[in-house]
Design an enzyme around this catalytic site. Structure first.
Site, PDB file in Angstrom:
ATOM      1  N   GLU A   1      50.500  80.179  30.211  1.00 38.84           N
ATOM      2  CA  GLU A   1      50.020  79.478  29.021  1.00 38.84           C
ATOM      3  C   GLU A   1      50.184  77.966  29.178  1.00 38.84           C
ATOM      4  OE1 GLU A   1      51.681  82.292  28.957  1.00 38.84           O
ATOM      5  OE2 GLU A   1      50.211  83.597  27.991  1.00 38.84           O
TER       6      GLU A   1
ATOM      7  N   TYR B   1      54.233  80.341  22.734  1.00 39.32           N
ATOM      8  CA  TYR B   1      55.363  79.415  22.752  1.00 39.32           C
ATOM      9  C   TYR B   1      55.572  78.697  24.088  1.00 39.32           C
ATOM     10  CZ  TYR B   1      56.142  81.805  18.373  1.00 39.32           C
ATOM     11  OH  TYR B   1      55.955  82.330  17.129  1.00 39.32           O
ATOM     12  N   PRO B   2      55.305  79.299  25.248  1.00 43.86           N
ATOM     13  CA  PRO B   2      55.416  78.505  26.476  1.00 43.86           C
ATOM     14  C   PRO B   2      54.482  77.286  26.468  1.00 43.86           C
ATOM     15  CG  PRO B   2      55.386  80.832  27.001  1.00 43.86           C
ATOM     16  CD  PRO B   2      55.065  80.708  25.539  1.00 43.86           C
TER      17      PRO B   2
ATOM     18  N   LEU C   1      48.301  83.644  34.983  1.00 39.74           N
ATOM     19  CA  LEU C   1      49.163  84.069  33.872  1.00 39.74           C
ATOM     20  C   LEU C   1      50.139  82.933  33.547  1.00 39.74           C
ATOM     21  CD1 LEU C   1      49.881  86.509  32.032  1.00 39.74           C
ATOM     22  CD2 LEU C   1      51.552  87.172  33.753  1.00 39.74           C
TER      23      LEU C   1
ATOM     24  N   GLY D   1      52.622  85.764  20.046  1.00 39.57           N
ATOM     25  CA  GLY D   1      53.980  85.467  20.495  1.00 39.57           C
ATOM     26  C   GLY D   1      54.063  84.887  21.886  1.00 39.57           C
ATOM     27  N   PHE D   2      52.946  84.821  22.603  1.00 39.55           N
ATOM     28  CA  PHE D   2      52.954  84.233  23.937  1.00 39.55           C
ATOM     29  C   PHE D   2      52.480  82.783  23.928  1.00 39.55           C
ATOM     30  CE2 PHE D   2      52.324  88.839  25.025  1.00 39.55           C
ATOM     31  CZ  PHE D   2      53.625  89.028  25.464  1.00 39.55           C
TER      32      PHE D   2
ATOM     33  N   HIS E   1      53.620  90.406  20.118  1.00 38.01           N
ATOM     34  CA  HIS E   1      52.254  90.898  19.992  1.00 38.01           C
ATOM     35  C   HIS E   1      51.806  90.976  18.533  1.00 38.01           C
ATOM     36  CE1 HIS E   1      53.565  92.341  23.923  1.00 38.01           C
ATOM     37  NE2 HIS E   1      52.310  92.434  24.271  1.00 38.01           N
TER      38      HIS E   1
END
Length: 324
Positions: free
Chosen positions: A60, A88-89, A58, A85-86, A129
């Site tokens: 990115e 960005y990392p 888990l 939205g995930f 999401h």
């Protein structure tokens, strides 16, 4: 012609790409045994093995960093970011490394990578999401960005993106995953970086991509009942933009409305409106209008229909343009 939902079109396209090239690898959270949160990679690990369909930790940042190394070693990694939205990392690595490596190495190092991002709202989810970050990638030189809107494009565009030597951000309209469509398995595909007229008309031009293409087609159907004939263009490629068909359409209709889910300020609609105005100024009979999401974080799911551009907002913009 074969009928299937957009999600199955992506799955079939990924399968075809893996069969054609053993250097194609898939990596992401839950893409293997589960088949992805939206089941886009369903069955691929079973058929191609755990070394080619890789369940990642888990992280990115870890997915992107590993893919950079893979691409440098001659593989063609296809990454799944579970939700928009995930991403960005991993944003720093995408814009700082992935986008620039080919240029920085004077063309000696290619970065053939596809970053799949399910994007947009309409599925009853919340922020992280249901976001639309495509503009943030489209403004980054060195990246190409595309968005499919139907099953046939999903099948072909994912294969074309994987075959490209450029890093491509591949936006998937998650609320259209289950929409059925005809897929032509036999004919050569439409070029990847070309926009396309999906409905011809004479009174005004609607310009959209991804999930909003269907909304615009529904708006055109509704407008036709009142005698208004709308042309609808599916951009398909967001970077580079292919606007020649848009210019030709606007010169014909004199009216243009750009529709997308992302926020209005500094969104793709602003760039497209500017270019239309610069190129078609003497053909325009009204200002280019935009129908977009609002400049705010994505709202709670019970109010997302108020946030997302819908048929009424699109038709209202058309009316304002035609009445100008």
């Amino acid at each position: 012609m074969t009928k299937m939902p957009l999600s199955k079109g992506l799955n079939a396209g990924l399968r075809a790409a893996m069969e054609a090239d053993e250097k194609v690898l898939i990596m992401g959270e839950d893409v293997g045994r589960l088949g992805g949160v939206f089941r886009i990679t369903d069955g691929l690990q079973k058929d191609f093995g755990e070394s080619r369909v890789i369940d990642s930790p888990l992280s990115e940042q870890g997915i992107l960093g590993t893919a950079v190394g893979m691409a440098m070693r001659g593989y063609r990694p296809v990454l799944e970011i579970q939700f928009d939205g995930f991403v960005y990392p991993a944003y720093d690595q995408i814009v700082s490394q992935v986008a620039k490596f080919h240029f920085r190495s004077a063309g000696k190092v290619k970065m053939p990578m596809v970053i799949r991002i399910p994007f947009g709202g309409g599925i009853g989810a919340v922020e992280h999401h249901s976001e639309s970050p495509e503009g943030q990638f489209a403004l980054t030189a060195g990246l190409k960005v595309v968005a499919c809107s139907n099953a046939n494009d999903a099948y072909w565009m994912i294969q074309q993106a994987i075959a490209s030597d450029d890093p491509i951000v591949f936006m998937e309209p998650k609320r259209r995953y289950w929409d059925q469509g005809e897929v032509d398995l036999d004919h050569d595909p439409f070029p990847l970086h070309k926009s396309r007229i999906v409905r011809e008309g004479t009174d005004a031009t609607l310009i959209a991509y991804g999930p909003m293409v269907k909304t615009c087609l529904e708006s055109a159907d509704a407008a036709a009942e009142d005698g208004v004939n709308l042309e609808v263009i599916d951009l398909r490629t967001l970077s580079p933009l292919d606007l020649d068909p848009v210019y030709d359409s606007v010169r014909k209709t004199g009216h243009a409305v750009v529709v997308h889910e992302a926020a209005q300020t500094l969104g793709l609609g602003a760039e497209i409106s500017s270019r239309i105005t610069e190129t078609c100024f003497y053909s325009l009979e009204a200002p280019v209008l935009r129908v977009t999401g609002y400049d705010m974080p994505y709202p709670p799911s019970r109010t997302e229909e108020e946030f997302l551009p819908g048929l009424d907002r699109v038709l209202d913009a058309v009316d304002r343009s035609l009445e100008y």
